[in-house]
Design an enzyme around this catalytic site. Structure first.
Site, PDB file in Angstrom:
ATOM      1  N   PHE A   1       0.186  -1.228  -0.339  1.00 10.79           N
ATOM      2  CA  PHE A   1       0.157   0.120  -0.123  1.00 10.79           C
ATOM      3  C   PHE A   1       0.971   1.326  -0.187  1.00 10.79           C
ATOM      4  O   PHE A   1       1.587   1.657   0.713  1.00 10.79           O
ATOM      5  CB  PHE A   1      -0.696  -0.024   1.435  1.00 10.79           C
TER       6      PHE A   1
ATOM      7  N   GLU B   1      -0.080   4.595  10.184  1.00 13.52           N
ATOM      8  CA  GLU B   1      -1.538   4.279   9.949  1.00 13.52           C
ATOM      9  C   GLU B   1      -1.648   5.840  10.669  1.00 13.52           C
ATOM     10  O   GLU B   1      -3.413   5.371  10.754  1.00 13.52           O
ATOM     11  CB  GLU B   1      -1.969   3.650  10.116  1.00 13.52           C
TER      12      GLU B   1
END
Length: 381
Positions: free
Chosen positions: A121, A362
């Protein structure tokens, strides 16, 4: 919130699996920075690499509480394995399932969910961390393909992933509306893996740069609608925060396991140190905070499963679990004393190094506080 019987049974099954297949290698993985490649086949066989994918695409879907339990139990014995599984499911598979075309789902999901191959990602860039909208990577449409140029950094599993999802600016429109996302394949000319990071913790998790130089991307590999890449990634990160919170929870539980087992065996002044009030208070605080974090994590997961908005809950879970993880690991080292400070027979110091990422990756703890505050303010406007 009460768990169902299936959740307890799932937890027991994953716990047995981690103790047999993962735990024996955790020390070596950390000390030698060995990527967890040896775990991919058994993880795939257990269905843990396809927890967010329907069976028709090779997955073994579970609800979000079971998914959180799986990441928690993996991280309890090996943070490197926990983050690899969490990133692959939440950040790799999920966007393709959620936003991809049927052709993209059929092409990429079975390899990622069933065959033990990973998907990365690519969002973070050297100049775009917390400010993810400041993406500098560009993609220009040239006939039947896009041409991408740019760099992504701190990408989990970058060196081993067969495919990656990445964002790029596709127009000069100001703000985030000009950002789109694409599915890339390793081996395409112009798609290069850069420096592998030498990290403080999670040393068995691969983290590296990805460089794109005149990378030609077929038009059919555009993920979702043009200009909605940032929106897609924000939706993806909402769910990803639950998995990182679960990872922090598992690491915290591993630290408590270590401290408690040591305290009942270690004797000083003629009795186990677990009988001293100072140690008991630390153990009690650790256990209480872990349980509170667990309720936050499972509560956010339950809301997601019920289709109820959960952005604030997932941010709270990640914020609290991440900070509880760091405090718990620090207390565990304090209980172990000198032996807790050294690498060797006790995992406390490894957990302390591993869990710090949960306050950064994140979305930092500071960003989580912004998300929570914005949701609170929105609720009264």
């Amino acid at each position: 919130m009460l768990l169902e019987k299936k959740h307890y049974e799932f937890s027991e099954k994953i716990r047995a699996f981690t103790l047999e297949k993962i735990a024996p290698y955790a020390v070596e993985i950390d000390e030698k920075q060995v990527f967890i490649k040896q775990h991919l086949k058994p993880l795939a066989e257990m269905g843990l690499l396809g927890m967010v994918v329907p069976e028709e695409y090779g997955g073994k879907p579970v609800d979000t509480i079971c998914y959180s339990i799986a990441v928690e139990e993996l991280s309890r014995v090996c943070g490197s394995t926990g983050i690899t599984v969490a990133a692959h499911n939440s950040l790799g598979l999920f966007p393709i399932w959620k936003f991809g075309s049927e052709e993209q789902r059929k092409k990429y999901l079975p390899r990622g969910a069933r065959d033990g191959e990973l998907i990365a990602f690519g969002l973070t860039e050297p100049e775009a961390g917390s400010d993810a909208g400041a993406t500098k990577t560009t993609a220009v449409l040239k006939g039947d393909h896009w041409e991408m140029n740019g760099t992504k950094c701190f990408i989990t599993s970058a060196s081993y992933a067969f495919a990656a999802i990445a964002t790029a600016k596709t127009s000069d429109e100001p703000g985030v509306k000009g950002i789109s996302s694409f599915i890339l394949e390793k081996g395409w000319p112009g798609y290069d893996i850069g420096k592998k990071e030498d990290k403080m913790g999670l040393r068995g998790s691969d983290t590296a740069f990805m460089h794109f130089t005149d990378l030609k991307i077929p038009k059919e590999n555009q993920l979702g609608k043009l200009g909605e890449g940032f929106k897609q990634f924000m939706i993806t990160l909402d769910g990803g925060r639950i998995s990182i919170a679960a990872m922090a929870l598992g690491l915290a539980q591993g630290a408590l396991d270590c401290a408690l087992n040591y305290a009942v065996k270690r004797e000083q002044f003629g009795k186990p140190i677990a009988e001293f009030q100072g140690v008991q208070w630390m153990l009690a605080d650790m256990a209480t905070e872990i349980q509170a974090a667990r309720y936050l994590v499972y509560g956010a997961a339950a809301k997601k499963d019920a289709g109820i908005p959960f952005s604030q809950d997932s941010a709270m879970a990640k914020l609290y679990a991440g900070e509880v993880g760091t405090r718990t690991a620090s207390r565990a080292i304090q209980i172990l004393g000198g032996v807790g400070y050294y690498r060797g027979n006790y995992p406390a110091e490894r957990i302390w190094r591993d869990v710090k990422l949960c306050e950064i990756g994140e979305g930092t703890s500071e960003i989580q506080r912004l998300v929570i505050a914005r949701e609170l303010i929105k609720s009264v406007q």
